[in-house]
Design an enzyme around this catalytic site. Structure first.
Site, PDB file in Angstrom:
ATOM      1  N   SER A   1       7.982  10.785  33.249  1.00  0.00           N
ATOM      2  CA  SER A   1       9.331  10.340  32.883  1.00  0.00           C
ATOM      3  C   SER A   1      10.355  10.943  33.825  1.00  0.00           C
ATOM      4  CB  SER A   1       9.617  10.798  31.453  1.00  0.00           C
ATOM      5  OG  SER A   1      10.994  10.752  31.164  1.00  0.00           O
TER       6      SER A   1
ATOM      7  N   TYR B   1      10.177  18.202  26.383  1.00  0.00           N
ATOM      8  CA  TYR B   1       9.457  16.972  26.759  1.00  0.00           C
ATOM      9  C   TYR B   1       9.353  16.860  28.276  1.00  0.00           C
ATOM     10  CZ  TYR B   1       8.836  11.861  27.254  1.00  0.00           C
ATOM     11  OH  TYR B   1       8.396  10.607  27.590  1.00  0.00           O
TER      12      TYR B   1
ATOM     13  N   LYS C   1       5.936  17.053  30.621  1.00  0.00           N
ATOM     14  CA  LYS C   1       5.587  15.985  31.562  1.00  0.00           C
ATOM     15  C   LYS C   1       5.412  16.571  32.969  1.00  0.00           C
ATOM     16  CE  LYS C   1       5.610  12.273  28.905  1.00  0.00           C
ATOM     17  NZ  LYS C   1       4.398  11.448  28.741  1.00  0.00           N
TER      18      LYS C   1
END
Lengths: 323, 323
Positions: A125, A149, A153
């Site tokens: 992402s 998050y 990633k």
């Protein structure tokens, strides 16, 4: 060719399966088997012309990864993740699912017989980028995640590149931008308004715009996002080199650009459905987001997205509203 | 102030303990207790004027981290690692020690009572950077590790920054350059020659130079490296922001610069001790290494290193050869 989709019940997973069934092949190879895995049963597609298996499994459970890869799929799409807001609310869960479970998957692949080296397409992402950011982010810019998050990633990008370099998998992490226009109902994501100010008016409903019209962001359509996944599955690994994380293309547009495209497509009545209700919290979150990328490396490798927001609206209308 | 040094039996650990004992304080605070941890017993310093405890423990063992941090040290220096070559030879061990054990340490800190938020100084490495690299690497340049060791260090940088942002630790990862002149006997590290071509001649011994004289690299002295650790332990966290990985200063010098500095310091006889025996494998490895950094952010925060190679030689002679 045997294909495994982990996270098959999600929006992207569903669209990917649709595309694979429509094509019947991935690149030059006919699909012989498609395995769908998610925490809930993914709807198997009707009459695909090849074997489809839908499995309910939690990759984070011990042993799950080994049984998921036991069929030795040639291509593995790993799209499952705890999303940004939840990974921020529940630190343990975010690391367990987004970091540990993905590592278990890669370890399970490594644990297979010698010679098994599947292409793993991992949905990373642009959340790996956080402030401070330049106006346009180059391919060599360092990752500075502003969320757990994004950190998870970015950690998997490193692991995937290392295990690829070491010869255990053939991985590629694609950094997905904010997908627009997202189909379906409004959700609580801070980015939701980028889609809802187009989607709701086109469906005869009102939409709230919580930020000012000069906010700029980076978008591909869902159709392009699926194109990224498919292209990532078939691209020659030798062209990628050792750095296996790629920022995906998109177009940079302001909210004002979105509104003008909506006006051109659906007229003033549609635009009047958008109500500006400034939200300080959302404005603050969005201020830290990337505004534009060069994405030169991905484009040179054949990844492509829309050129303007009019095209993004056309894709939404074609794919979601039946033209 | 209670201080914990993990990896206390290593070269840096030993020099750090020496410095702490000599100063008796860290920044403005008197040291009340020093705990040394390593896989082998670290030599406790003689007559330090404060309590010293030397513990043999393996951080990678379950439960070890919790008992190591049970004394709630105010500052934790985490210097222990499986080095580059070994992490490349033994994938499992590298990930277990460099990634998992460090994560266990951070989780153990997070598991302590509310309000415990020690400064954690983590020895990262410029090995997080790999080819392709610009001639001078800026602070915003992306990490692209070419080794498992570099990947593991980069993953912990991300975790440390995230857990710091979340308020569980107060971490800082310092990316150590190749330290020169390393004291002691020659070792098998590919970087060993940068030190040995100075050290051996100054000790009346011959040295082998396996690369050409135009090879350029980035160096601080061991004394500067200890200065980095001490400064990192005392710097105001508010000045660091959320990105907690910092590339350390150094000086950029070619092998020819090293040899000229040796000539100025010790004359032609010393230089004649260096025998050029080209080694293709070492030449290839070293070609992928960073040559120079901007390190602006670290310098602005008060980290500093030597200005020229003459100074690096002087530091070696003062600190290792008794002047």
């Amino acid at each position: 060719m045997r294909i495994l989709v982990i996270g098959a019940a999600g929006m992207l997973g569903g669209k990917l399966v649709e595309r694979l069934v429509r094509d019947g092949r991935l690149g030059s190879e006919r699909i012989s088997k498609l395995t769908l895995v998610d925490l809930v049963a993914a709807e198997p597609p009707g009459d695909p012309g090849f074997a489809v298996e839908s499995t309910v499994a939690d990759l984070a459970e011990p042993g799950a990864a080994a049984s998921i890869v036991a069929g030795r799929p040639d291509v593995i799409f790993h799209l499952a993740a705890v999303v940004s807001g939840e990974a921020e609310d529940d630190l343990e869960k975010g690391y367990r699912v987004n970091l540990d479970a993905t590592r278990m998957l890669l370890d399970a692949i490594r644990g297979c017989d010698h010679g098994y080296r599947p292409r793993v397409v991992y949905s990373s992402s642009i959340a790996v980028f956080g402030p401070p950011l330049p106006e346009v982010i180059g391919d060599d810019h360092g990752v500075t995640p502003a969320t757990s998050y994004g950190s998870q990633k970015a950690m998997i990008e490193l692991l995937l590149s290392d295990l690829t370099r070491r010869g255990f998998v053939d991985g590629i992490a694609i950094r997905l931008p904010t997908i627009c226009v997202r189909p379906g109902r409004p959700n609580l994501a801070a980015s939701g308004f980028f889609s809802s100010i187009i989607r709701e008016p086109l469906n005869g409903q009102d939409a709230v715009l919580p930020v000012s019209a000069d906010v700029r962001h980076w978008f591909p359509s869902p159709r392009s996002a699926i194109g990224f996944l498919v292209h990532a599955a078939t691209i020659d690994g030798a062209r990628l080199g050792d750095g296996r994380a790629l920022t995906m293309p998109g177009l940079t547009a302001t909210v004002a650009d979105e509104i003008e495209a909506l006006r051109r497509f659906a007229g003033e009545d549609a635009v009047r459905r958008i109500h500006h209700e400034p939200d300080e919290a959302i404005t603050r979150i969005v201020a830290g987001w990337p505004r534009a990328f060069e994405a030169r490396r991905a484009r040179a490798l054949g990844f492509s997205a829309e050129a303007d927001f009019d095209e993004i609206i056309r894709v939404y209308v074609e794919d979601e509203l039946g033209g």
